[in-house]
Structure formats: C-alpha cells, structure tokens
Design an enzyme around this catalytic site. Structure first.
Site, PDB file in Angstrom:
ATOM      1  N   HIS A 164       0.823  -1.220   0.000  1.00 20.32           N
ATOM      2  CA  HIS A 164       0.000   0.000   0.000  1.00 20.32           C
ATOM      3  C   HIS A 164       0.850   1.261   0.000  1.00 20.32           C
ATOM      4  O   HIS A 164       0.344   2.340  -0.301  1.00 20.32           O
ATOM      5  CB  HIS A 164      -0.921   0.002   1.226  1.00 20.32           C
ATOM      6  CG  HIS A 164      -2.032  -0.998   1.120  1.00 20.32           C
ATOM      7  ND1 HIS A 164      -3.333  -0.658   0.838  1.00 20.32           N
ATOM      8  CD2 HIS A 164      -2.026  -2.362   1.224  1.00 20.32           C
ATOM      9  CE1 HIS A 164      -4.081  -1.742   0.788  1.00 20.32           C
ATOM     10  NE2 HIS A 164      -3.309  -2.791   1.030  1.00 20.32           N
ATOM     11  N   ASP A 376       3.307   9.454  -0.858  1.00 30.29           N
ATOM     12  CA  ASP A 376       2.174   8.647  -0.409  1.00 30.29           C
ATOM     13  C   ASP A 376       1.987   7.510  -1.403  1.00 30.29           C
ATOM     14  O   ASP A 376       2.122   7.740  -2.618  1.00 30.29           O
ATOM     15  CB  ASP A 376       0.903   9.526  -0.399  1.00 30.29           C
ATOM     16  CG  ASP A 376      -0.010   9.220   0.783  1.00 30.29           C
ATOM     17  OD1 ASP A 376       0.009   8.074   1.247  1.00 30.29           O
ATOM     18  OD2 ASP A 376      -0.734  10.119   1.228  1.00 30.29           O
TER      19      ASP A 376
HETATM   20  P1  ADQ Z   1      -2.951   5.920   4.987  1.00 26.50           P
HETATM   21  O1  ADQ Z   1      -1.548   6.399   5.118  1.00 26.50           O
HETATM   22  O2  ADQ Z   1      -3.680   5.618   6.240  1.00 26.50           O
HETATM   23  O3  ADQ Z   1      -3.043   4.633   4.041  1.00 26.50           O
HETATM   24  P2  ADQ Z   1      -4.951   7.377   3.252  1.00 26.50           P
HETATM   25  O4  ADQ Z   1      -4.929   6.633   1.977  1.00 26.50           O
HETATM   26  O5  ADQ Z   1      -5.038   8.837   3.049  1.00 26.50           O
HETATM   27  O6  ADQ Z   1      -3.697   7.121   4.158  1.00 26.50           O
HETATM   28  O7  ADQ Z   1      -6.192   6.900   4.089  1.00 26.50           O
HETATM   29  C1  ADQ Z   1      -6.566   7.514   5.297  1.00 26.50           C
HETATM   30  C2  ADQ Z   1      -7.992   7.106   5.655  1.00 26.50           C
HETATM   31  O8  ADQ Z   1      -8.286   7.543   6.961  1.00 26.50           O
HETATM   32  C3  ADQ Z   1      -9.015   7.741   4.709  1.00 26.50           C
HETATM   33  O9  ADQ Z   1      -9.988   6.796   4.373  1.00 26.50           O
HETATM   34  C4  ADQ Z   1      -9.617   8.878   5.542  1.00 26.50           C
HETATM   35  O10 ADQ Z   1     -10.969   9.126   5.279  1.00 26.50           O
HETATM   36  C5  ADQ Z   1      -9.437   8.383   6.967  1.00 26.50           C
HETATM   37  N1  ADQ Z   1      -9.201   9.529   7.878  1.00 26.50           N
HETATM   38  C6  ADQ Z   1      -8.124  10.334   7.886  1.00 26.50           C
HETATM   39  N2  ADQ Z   1      -8.256  11.284   8.845  1.00 26.50           N
HETATM   40  C7  ADQ Z   1      -9.440  11.058   9.439  1.00 26.50           C
HETATM   41  C8  ADQ Z   1     -10.159  11.676  10.531  1.00 26.50           C
HETATM   42  N3  ADQ Z   1      -9.671  12.722  11.209  1.00 26.50           N
HETATM   43  N4  ADQ Z   1     -11.335  11.151  10.875  1.00 26.50           N
HETATM   44  C9  ADQ Z   1     -11.837  10.074  10.222  1.00 26.50           C
HETATM   45  N5  ADQ Z   1     -11.219   9.453   9.205  1.00 26.50           N
HETATM   46  C10 ADQ Z   1     -10.043   9.931   8.832  1.00 26.50           C
HETATM   47  C11 ADQ Z   1      -2.105   3.745   3.415  1.00 26.50           C
HETATM   48  C12 ADQ Z   1      -1.114   4.431   2.465  1.00 26.50           C
HETATM   49  C13 ADQ Z   1      -1.873   5.251   1.445  1.00 26.50           C
HETATM   50  C14 ADQ Z   1      -2.869   4.360   0.682  1.00 26.50           C
HETATM   51  C15 ADQ Z   1      -3.723   3.568   1.644  1.00 26.50           C
HETATM   52  C16 ADQ Z   1      -4.581   2.537   0.914  1.00 26.50           C
HETATM   53  O11 ADQ Z   1      -0.213   5.245   3.211  1.00 26.50           O
HETATM   54  O12 ADQ Z   1      -0.965   5.845   0.523  1.00 26.50           O
HETATM   55  O13 ADQ Z   1      -3.715   5.188  -0.103  1.00 26.50           O
HETATM   56  O14 ADQ Z   1      -2.926   2.868   2.600  1.00 26.50           O
HETATM   57  O15 ADQ Z   1      -3.817   1.768   0.056  1.00 26.50           O
END
Ligand code: ADQ
Length: 491
Positions: A164, A376
């Site tokens: 990921h 990312d």
């Molecule tokens: P993450 O680094 O966790 O994922 P991301 O893909 O942006 O990053 O996902 C974060 C998730 O958390 C989103 O679904 C978002 O809605 C939720 N979220 C963030 N802040 C929040 C808050 N304050 N309250 C509620 N929900 C919140 C890892 C990798 C990424 C990749 C994903 C999936 O680092 O690059 O996109 O896996 O493969």
C-alpha cells in the site's frame, strides 16, 4: 484469506469488559467493504489483549464476525515482540525508508529479527486455517516475509501481496542492511502488486542492482521475475475507494444537515480542508507554511479563506510522532497569532477522528482540499473528496508525489509540497477559480474515481493473481511513473 497487520477492529480491555472500536487508516477503509461483500477470513492483530483469555478474544471477535459477514482470526503477539516488529522494523525502519526519509530510519538488528519472528507467527496461524490451493492475499509492509515463512513451514498456498505504500528507488533501498533478504522474501510470493508504475519500476530497479542474474520479462501489462526455477508475477493496481458508497452517503439527510451547519459557521469564507493521519509523510507542517505564505503574498485572501486541518492521531508509541503534533500546534499558533483579525481565525486544527458522515459533510462544504503528502502510496482522502462532490464544485490541490497524482493529474492542481511559493500560488488559484473551471475539472476527477473504484481494484488484482489474466482494460495513464512531470506527447 486476507492477512494484514491489524484486524478491522481493535479490542481494548476495560475492567472485566472488552470494548471494540473500528481501526483507522487507508487499508481498513479500502478492504472492509470488500470482505463485507465477498465474505472470507481476515487475519491480523486484534489490539492489546493482555489480561484477556484466548477464549474471551475469540468470543468477542466471533460476535463481530457475525455482524460483519466475514471471519476474524487474531494473531496475538507479546508486547516486546510487537515493539520490535511494529513500532520498530515496520514503522521506524521500513515506513520512513520507503517514503524516502532515510534520516528518520532506525536500523536495528533486533527490530529485523522481531519482524521475521512476527511474520513467522502470522504464517503459522495462516497455515492452521487454510488448505492447499487456497489464495492468500497479504497486505502491506508489515508482512513482507509471510510467504517466505510459509515456504519454510512447507505450506503450499497461492500467495499474493499488495504494497500500500511506495517502494523506494534503489539508491535509497540499498541503505537497508537486510536488503537482500527482504527482496528474496518478497519474491517468495507468487504475485506482487504495487500502487503505481513508479513503485514497480523502483522495485525492479532494486532487483537489477542486487540480483542481476534474475530474469525480468514482460507480458502485456504484467512483469515477471524468474530465478531458480521460480516465477513471481508483478503488476500495478492503483487502489480505489467505494465511490458509490461515499456518493450515496453524501445524499443522506443527516449529512446534508451537517454540511449546512458547517457552511453556516464558515459563511462568507472559502473553506480549505486538510484530512490526514498524524504522520510526518503527510506534509502537514509544509502545508501550513504554504498557507501562511499564501496569506502573506495575496492579501485579498485574508478574512476570506480558512484552513480546517483535521488530523487523526496514529502510532503514538512510535518515535517522531509526538513531536510532530507539537510542531503542528506551534505553526498553527504562529499563523493564527500573525493573521487573526475580528472573528476570522485563519487555521482551525482538529486532532481527532470524525465519523464518516461528518467527514463527508466537511468534504462537501470545503471549496478546496489540500492533499500535499511528501510521498504517499496512493492517498484515499483525495478520492473521497471527489466522490462526494456531486455538485461538481471544489478544487483538488494534490501533491505530485501522492500515488493518486498518476491518475488524477488532469483534473487536480498539482503541487510540489517542497515548493512553498508554488503551493501558495495554487491556494490562491483555487480560492479564485471560476465555477465553470471547477466543474470542468471536478467532472473529470469524479469520472476517474468512479471508474477506478475499489471493486475495479479488487477484481483486477484477484483475477491477475488467480492467473486468469487482466479481464479489465486498465487506463494506461495508471502505469506511468510521474505522468504529471512528462510532456503530454510522451504519454
Ligand atoms: P494511509 O496512510 O492511512 O493509508 P490514506 O490513503 O489517506 O492514508 O487513508 C486515510 C484514511 O483515513 C481515509 O480513508 C480517511 O478518510 C481516513 N481519515 C483520515 N483522517 C481522518 C479523521 N480525522 N477522521 C476520520 N477518518 C479519517 C495507506 C497508504 C496510502 C494508501 C492507503 C490505501 O499510506 O498511501 O492510499 O494505505 O492503500
């Protein structure tokens, strides 16, 4: 069977009771609806269950399984092992290294050994619950050695792995003292998936540098690596979101009511939104500095724009995360101290997790999303933002180093998160963009997000992993490393 570091729920012991909360993060957001629909088994760490009997843990997870429609299998680890494997090797070595932040890496032999041991335990649990010929789908950087451990235990499964997070370029990866072992462990999977062409190219580059005798070939969109009579196929599968689910939820009365309240409380101002896990890869300090620069350079933005930065705390036990929160709070205080006037506060910081409904209401109320990670794997927040913008309003400001940029670069305003001036100019451009231009861009973004959703991703990955070939044609733009940096005709 799906294996991931965490289960989609975390168990906490509260006196004699077990409290169950949902896990946060991108992997869980992506995989949860998939297993909910298809059924299957999810194996992972259930949270700190010390003081709870194995039977009590099983019982609590069984209740969740019944409710969610798929089985949950716990892998419990001692606190000491968890520290080496998770806080140590996964999050203090691999996570910074794979995000090009080698200065933050801790290279410690005991971390690596703990990692291999934890992977061995995952493999043991998997072996107990699977039969020959089953397909095992392993997720992410915590579990890169699982297939190797299964081979050591002589378990014959079909194994697929999806990373990921980004895979770094060779000159960075080579810093890892266990670089050869880790690459070999990855090649013990039958199938490997990366988020972007950039990551696959980096991975293959590392193989060329470290194992020049291995044969790399290409058939259609798939690569394969052959060595010692074994073959691993390698594909690119940019992860999507449950776009239809997000869109549906965005139409619910409760969400619309929250949206109305948010709009009302920021009336007369354009709301910019940042949503991230609290993590140094997400570029939050740089973003705050850029917002400050925008207010400095473009005085007409003062009292007209507000940045709402939402951060959900994560990895609080890992080194570097607590100082980051302090740094963010300090910058927010500085910007607000410098520019606040009347009842206008330029930056609002919320450190907490919010419900899916509130998050959608915030996305809908925001005139721009500032998604500016330093690097990312993909970034789901930018896709969620687009999915719920059913009126086709709003501007996506996106880092060119998010994997999502390879797909969304045509509709987004792309920025280099290290370029303060460029980011400030994009903030100004977003704040003043005409509704017609917003609509043109947002329609394009929404089409892309809807077409390449989580179901497209799962079926593409699984059909490729099951050796049934690529049933769906994948947009070639998804296979270009940095399309945003290339001349159009090069594509
Ligand atoms: P993450 O680094 O966790 O994922 P991301 O893909 O942006 O990053 O996902 C974060 C998730 O958390 C989103 O679904 C978002 O809605 C939720 N979220 C963030 N802040 C929040 C808050 N304050 N309250 C509620 N929900 C919140 C890892 C990798 C990424 C990749 C994903 C999936 O680092 O690059 O996109 O896996 O493969």
């Amino acid at each position: 069977m799906v294996a991931a570091n965490r289960l989609p729920v975390v168990l906490h012991r509260e006196a004699a009771e077990v409290r169950i909360t949902p896990s946060s993060g991108g992997l869980v957001t992506a995989m949860h609806p998939v297993l909910g629909e298809r059924g299957g088994t999810w194996i992972g760490w259930p949270g700190d269950t010390s003081g709870l009997s194995a039977a009590r843990v099983e019982e609590a997870l069984h209740a969740v399984s019944e409710e969610q429609g798929f089985d949950l299998v716990p892998v419990t680890l001692s606190e000491e092992l968890r520290q080496c494997y998770y806080d140590g090797f996964a999050n203090a070595t691999i996570w910074p290294l794979f995000h090009d932040l080698q200065g933050r890496c801790r290279f410690d032999e005991s971390y690596y050994k703990g990692y291999v041991e934890a992977n061995r335990r995952f493999a043991r649990e998997i072996a107990r619950r699977t039969e020959k010929g089953d397909l095992l789908w392993v997720h992410d950087y915590h579990l890169m050695s699982v297939a190797h451990q299964l081979r050591q235990q002589r378990v014959a499964l079909r194994t697929a792995f999806f990373l990921h997070i980004p895979f770094p370029a060779s000159d960075i990866f080579l810093k890892l003292p266990w670089r050869r072992q880790l690459l070999r462990h990855l090649l013990d999977f039958d199938f490997l998936g990366f988020q972007t062409q950039r990551d696959r190219r980096n991975f293959l580059g590392c193989l060329v540098d470290l194992f020049p005798r291995f044969t790399i070939s290409k058939t259609g969109v798939m690569h394969s690596v052959t060595r010692e009579k074994r073959n691993t196929r390698i594909g690119v599968f940019p992860i999507g979101i449950d776009a239809a689910g997000f869109e549906k939820l965005s139409g619910e009365a409760a969400v619309r009511e929250m949206e109305r309240e948010i709009r009302e409380s920021y009336a007369g101002r354009r709301l910019f939104l940042g949503v991230d896990r609290l993590d140094y890869t997400k570029g939050i300090p740089q973003r705050l500095h850029a917002f400050e620069r925008a207010l400095e350079r473009f005085p007409h933005l003062r009292e007209k724009v507000t940045l709402l930065q939402l951060v959900v705390p994560s990895r609080e036990d890992v080194e570097g995360y607590a100082p980051l929160r302090e740094e963010i709070e300090r910058i927010v205080g500085h910007v607000n101290g410098r520019f606040t006037s009347g009842n206008w506060v330029p930056v609002v910081l919320m450190v907490r997790s919010v419900s899916r409904e509130r998050l959608i209401a915030l996305y809908r109320a925001a005139c721009a999303a500032l998604i500016t990670p330093l690097k990312d794997g993909m970034n789901l927040v930018c896709k969620e933002y687009c999915a719920v913008k059913t009126e086709n309003d709003g501007v996506l400001i996106l880092s060119e180093f998010a994997g999502a940029a390879a797909q969304l670069y045509k509709g987004a305003l792309l920025v280099n998160p290290h370029d303060m001036e460029g980011m400030a100019r994009s903030i100004e451009a977003a704040a003043t963009m005409s509704p017609a231009e917003q609509e043109r861009r947002m329609k394009r973004l929404r089409r892309n997000v809807a077409r390449h959703d989580i179901h497209w991703w799962v079926s593409g990955f699984l059909s490729a992993a099951s050796e049934r070939g690529m049933r769906r044609k994948i947009d070639p733009a998804a296979f270009v490393a940095y399309p945003q940096l290339c001349e159009e005709e090069w594509l």
